[in-house]
Enzyme design. Structure first.
Site, PDB file in Angstrom:
ATOM      1  N   GLY A  67      56.382  41.082  35.685  1.00  0.00           N
ATOM      2  CA  GLY A  67      55.640  42.285  35.311  1.00  0.00           C
ATOM      3  C   GLY A  67      55.130  42.970  36.566  1.00  0.00           C
TER       4      GLY A  67
ATOM      5  N   GLN B  59      49.439  48.309  41.457  1.00  0.00           N
ATOM      6  CA  GLN B  59      49.906  47.358  42.469  1.00  0.00           C
ATOM      7  C   GLN B  59      50.796  48.021  43.513  1.00  0.00           C
ATOM      8  OE1 GLN B  59      51.275  44.357  39.319  1.00  0.00           O
ATOM      9  NE2 GLN B  59      50.679  43.044  41.019  1.00  0.00           N
TER      10      GLN B  59
ATOM     11  N   CYS C 119      50.186  36.110  40.829  1.00  0.00           N
ATOM     12  CA  CYS C 119      50.191  37.570  40.863  1.00  0.00           C
ATOM     13  C   CYS C 119      50.804  38.017  42.180  1.00  0.00           C
ATOM     14  CB  CYS C 119      48.762  38.095  40.745  1.00  0.00           C
ATOM     15  SG  CYS C 119      48.657  39.894  40.817  1.00  0.00           S
ATOM     16  N   LEU C 120      51.670  39.008  42.102  1.00  0.00           N
ATOM     17  CA  LEU C 120      52.320  39.524  43.309  1.00  0.00           C
ATOM     18  C   LEU C 120      51.297  40.104  44.281  1.00  0.00           C
ATOM     19  CD1 LEU C 120      55.381  41.233  41.590  1.00  0.00           C
ATOM     20  CD2 LEU C 120      55.312  38.993  42.711  1.00  0.00           C
TER      21      LEU C 120
ATOM     22  N   HIS D   9      47.584  40.217  31.574  1.00  0.00           N
ATOM     23  CA  HIS D   9      47.501  40.253  33.043  1.00  0.00           C
ATOM     24  C   HIS D   9      47.759  41.671  33.563  1.00  0.00           C
ATOM     25  CE1 HIS D   9      48.534  38.336  37.122  1.00  0.00           C
ATOM     26  NE2 HIS D   9      49.035  39.559  37.235  1.00  0.00           N
ATOM     27  N   GLU D  10      48.788  42.326  33.028  1.00  0.00           N
ATOM     28  CA  GLU D  10      49.138  43.677  33.503  1.00  0.00           C
ATOM     29  C   GLU D  10      48.073  44.690  33.097  1.00  0.00           C
ATOM     30  OE1 GLU D  10      51.208  43.605  35.643  1.00  0.00           O
ATOM     31  OE2 GLU D  10      52.354  41.823  35.128  1.00  0.00           O
TER      32      GLU D  10
ATOM     33  N   HIS E  96      45.219  44.764  35.415  1.00  0.00           N
ATOM     34  CA  HIS E  96      45.449  45.542  36.645  1.00  0.00           C
ATOM     35  C   HIS E  96      45.045  47.007  36.446  1.00  0.00           C
ATOM     36  CE1 HIS E  96      47.332  42.813  39.473  1.00  0.00           C
ATOM     37  NE2 HIS E  96      48.248  42.415  38.603  1.00  0.00           N
TER      38      HIS E  96
HETATM   39  O1  GNR Z   1      55.472  37.526  38.215  1.00  0.00           O
HETATM   40  C1  GNR Z   1      54.409  37.219  37.666  1.00  0.00           C
HETATM   41  N1  GNR Z   1      54.314  36.021  37.030  1.00  0.00           N
HETATM   42  C2  GNR Z   1      53.222  35.672  36.225  1.00  0.00           C
HETATM   43  C3  GNR Z   1      53.110  34.346  35.856  1.00  0.00           C
HETATM   44  C4  GNR Z   1      52.067  33.932  35.057  1.00  0.00           C
HETATM   45  C5  GNR Z   1      51.136  34.849  34.627  1.00  0.00           C
HETATM   46  C6  GNR Z   1      51.233  36.177  35.006  1.00  0.00           C
HETATM   47  C7  GNR Z   1      52.277  36.587  35.799  1.00  0.00           C
HETATM   48  S1  GNR Z   1      52.430  38.266  36.252  1.00  0.00           S
HETATM   49  C8  GNR Z   1      53.252  38.126  37.778  1.00  0.00           C
HETATM   50  C9  GNR Z   1      53.627  39.496  38.311  1.00  0.00           C
HETATM   51  C10 GNR Z   1      52.377  40.294  38.562  1.00  0.00           C
HETATM   52  O2  GNR Z   1      51.602  40.083  39.442  1.00  0.00           O
HETATM   53  N2  GNR Z   1      52.128  41.249  37.712  1.00  0.00           N
HETATM   54  O3  GNR Z   1      50.995  41.974  37.826  1.00  0.00           O
HETATM   55 NI    NI Z   2      49.560  40.742  38.851  1.00  0.00          NI
END
Ligand code: GNR
Ligand code: NI
Length: 189
Positions: free
Chosen positions: A46, A51, A95-96, A137-138, A141
């Site tokens: 995601g 980001q 998270c990236l 999670h997204e 952000h």
């Molecule tokens: O690539 C991603 N893997 C992930 C693994 C577990 C819970 C959430 C994520 S999201 C992350 C990519 C990202 O940072 N998206 O904002």
């Molecule tokens: Ni993230």
């Protein structure tokens, strides 16, 4: 198409509350394409527009892709919202924008996601497990919230100290406003 730079903690741009997308323009379409390319390149499941430095409510996800191109099922979400939320689950998240760190985060186990697609079509998905975690999670952000904000202060500080050390070693400035806890996490109905 282009691969975009993914901002990293403690960049204060990750802390902004993003604005709704008012109209899907060619620029938004191009951004969504670039976000998908960036997500697959990283790799990730995601990516949210903040980001990559755009404070707008745009998200791309693909929670079950593999290295095989044929398996790609990208979803682009414009102005996504989460309604409902049942059960609790704990998932080890990464998270990236939070490099070199993973931690267990508690979230709703099932959520209903509402959004529109790039063509204005309504998207409604009832999801559970990893896809439910990813949506939550997204959407965080978009409100300037990172998964480290959902950990105990102790675990969060462990990561903050690690990043500070890295910045010292590489003689990078430590920006203000990136670390400050955001407004209390939004209570979703
Ligand atoms: O690539 C991603 N893997 C992930 C693994 C577990 C819970 C959430 C994520 S999201 C992350 C990519 C990202 O940072 N998206 O904002
Ligand atoms: Ni993230």
């Amino acid at each position: 198409m282009a691969i975009l730079e993914v901002l990293q903690f403690p960049d204060p741009r990750l802390r902004r509350v993003s604005e709704p997308v008012r109209e899907v323009t060619d620029e938004i379409r191009r951004l969504a394409e670039d976000m998908l390319e960036t997500m697959y390149d990283e790799p990730g499941i995601g990516l949210a527009a903040p980001q990559v430095g755009h404070a707008i409510r745009l998200v791309v996800v693909d929670t079950d892709w593999t290295e095989e191109d044929a398996d790609r099922k990208p979803t682009v979400l414009v102005n996504p919202e989460i309604r409902g939320g049942e059960g609790r689950l704990v998932w080890t998240e990464g998270c990236l924008s939070v490099p070199d760190f993973t931690a267990d985060v508690e979230r709703a186990e099932r959520v209903e996601l509402h959004a529109t697609g790039l063509d204005g079509e309504p998207i409604v998905e009832s999801v559970e497990g990893l896809r439910a975690v990813c949506f939550q999670h997204e959407l965080d952000h978009l409100d300037g919230v990172l998964f480290v904000d959902r950990l105990s202060l102790l675990k969060r500080n462990l990561y903050v100290q690690k990043r500070k050390k890295l910045h010292r070693n590489e003689e990078l400035a430590w920006p203000t406003g990136g670390e400050r806890p955001p407004a209390p996490p939004v209570q979703r109905p």
